[in-house]
Design an enzyme around this catalytic site. Sequence first.
Site, PDB file in Angstrom:
ATOM      1  N   CYS A   1     -17.716  63.363  34.941  1.00  0.00           N
ATOM      2  CA  CYS A   1     -19.105  63.391  35.395  1.00  0.00           C
ATOM      3  C   CYS A   1     -19.275  62.319  36.470  1.00  0.00           C
ATOM      4  CB  CYS A   1     -20.067  63.185  34.228  1.00  0.00           C
ATOM      5  SG  CYS A   1     -20.230  61.514  33.608  1.00  0.00           S
TER       6      CYS A   1
ATOM      7  N   CYS B   1       3.377  24.183  55.841  1.00  0.00           N
ATOM      8  CA  CYS B   1       4.633  24.813  55.423  1.00  0.00           C
ATOM      9  C   CYS B   1       4.345  26.214  54.891  1.00  0.00           C
ATOM     10  CB  CYS B   1       5.307  23.963  54.352  1.00  0.00           C
ATOM     11  SG  CYS B   1       6.774  24.728  53.599  1.00  0.00           S
TER      12      CYS B   1
ATOM     13  N   CYS C   1       5.068  26.164  50.622  1.00  0.00           N
ATOM     14  CA  CYS C   1       4.214  25.462  49.667  1.00  0.00           C
ATOM     15  C   CYS C   1       2.795  25.256  50.166  1.00  0.00           C
ATOM     16  CB  CYS C   1       4.820  24.107  49.311  1.00  0.00           C
ATOM     17  SG  CYS C   1       4.884  22.942  50.704  1.00  0.00           S
TER      18      CYS C   1
ATOM     19  N   CYS D   1      10.112  21.105  49.607  1.00  0.00           N
ATOM     20  CA  CYS D   1       8.726  21.311  49.186  1.00  0.00           C
ATOM     21  C   CYS D   1       8.456  20.524  47.907  1.00  0.00           C
ATOM     22  CB  CYS D   1       8.454  22.793  48.938  1.00  0.00           C
ATOM     23  SG  CYS D   1       8.570  23.819  50.428  1.00  0.00           S
TER      24      CYS D   1
ATOM     25  N   CYS E   1       1.180  32.070  40.485  1.00  0.00           N
ATOM     26  CA  CYS E   1       1.493  32.860  41.689  1.00  0.00           C
ATOM     27  C   CYS E   1       1.036  32.183  42.971  1.00  0.00           C
ATOM     28  CB  CYS E   1       0.879  34.256  41.588  1.00  0.00           C
ATOM     29  SG  CYS E   1      -0.926  34.274  41.631  1.00  0.00           S
TER      30      CYS E   1
ATOM     31  N   CYS F   1     -17.696  29.463  33.246  1.00  0.00           N
ATOM     32  CA  CYS F   1     -16.644  29.056  32.322  1.00  0.00           C
ATOM     33  C   CYS F   1     -15.468  28.400  33.040  1.00  0.00           C
ATOM     34  CB  CYS F   1     -16.168  30.277  31.546  1.00  0.00           C
ATOM     35  SG  CYS F   1     -14.951  29.910  30.281  1.00  0.00           S
TER      36      CYS F   1
ATOM     37  N   CYS G   1     -10.300  17.338  28.919  1.00  0.00           N
ATOM     38  CA  CYS G   1     -11.138  18.527  29.129  1.00  0.00           C
ATOM     39  C   CYS G   1     -12.061  18.798  27.950  1.00  0.00           C
ATOM     40  CB  CYS G   1     -10.262  19.752  29.396  1.00  0.00           C
ATOM     41  SG  CYS G   1      -9.205  19.596  30.842  1.00  0.00           S
TER      42      CYS G   1
END
Length: 292
Positions: free
Chosen positions: A43, A143, A146, A156, A188, A198, A232
């Site tokens: 739909c 660079c 890095c 690096c 990554c 949050c 933290c």
Amino acid sequence: MTTARYRPTWDLALEPLVSCKLCLGEYTVEQMTTIAQCQCIFCTLCLKQYVELLIKEGLETAISCPDASCPKRGHLQENEIECMVAAEIMQKYKKLQFEKEILLDPCRTWCPSSSCQAVCKLQEKGIQNPQLVQCSACDIEFCSACKANWHPGQGCPENMAITFLPGDSSSFFKSLEDDVPIKRCPKCKVYIERDEGCAQMMCKNCKHAFCWYCLESLDDDFLLIHYDKGPCRNKLGHSRASVIWHRTQVVGIFAGFGLLLLVASPFLLLATPFVLCCKCKCCKGDDDPLPT
């Protein structure tokens, strides 16, 4: 892709109804949308909400058919998406696609300056090695590996997994600061911007969960114990009541799963001899020679 058109109710009542695989409702053919690549039909309202949700959350690949058992594993084309969503959502979709294209292109990278974020080209020769890159927009030299300030003759830095580069090109990367709006994923290295809310972050590129303040991994911290101690402590960004409610839900899920296994285990034990017996009879029947 076919889209819905509205017709008088007396005409719609005579048409056969088609079931939507998402909401399980029944609609006329003109209230449905067919994906051109795989011919799966849903739909129009459900498919529109599905596409908008993926774009708003930040998709990592092309928008696939919402049917998990789609035989052709079809994808929605750009013109199909454009017919379905508002102009501002489509603009965000094109931006996400462009960011993904840059991420996958070994010859292009983003300028690490948060005040610039231009696309820089790398030299194709020796692309696998760190090389000097100069941004054509802000003239900063960095660079390619890095993203730190260019460091000729040096490797690096290992601690450059998470960095933030302010607008001043003469200063070095800052890291682990609470007030910076942009940091890099520890897994990554993709830049992530945090507006508010949050402190438990999830990278949209690699799905890695980490703490925004200290960058520690939260992949296995289902109960968010990390924010009960250390630097933290109480920095999650939610009230104590909401944290307790979250932990109650997580514990409830695990407890329910364990209770289900506990209840089902006697039935599994009782059923095992019958299954083995049937299997032995089948094997014995296969071994018997055919009558002559």
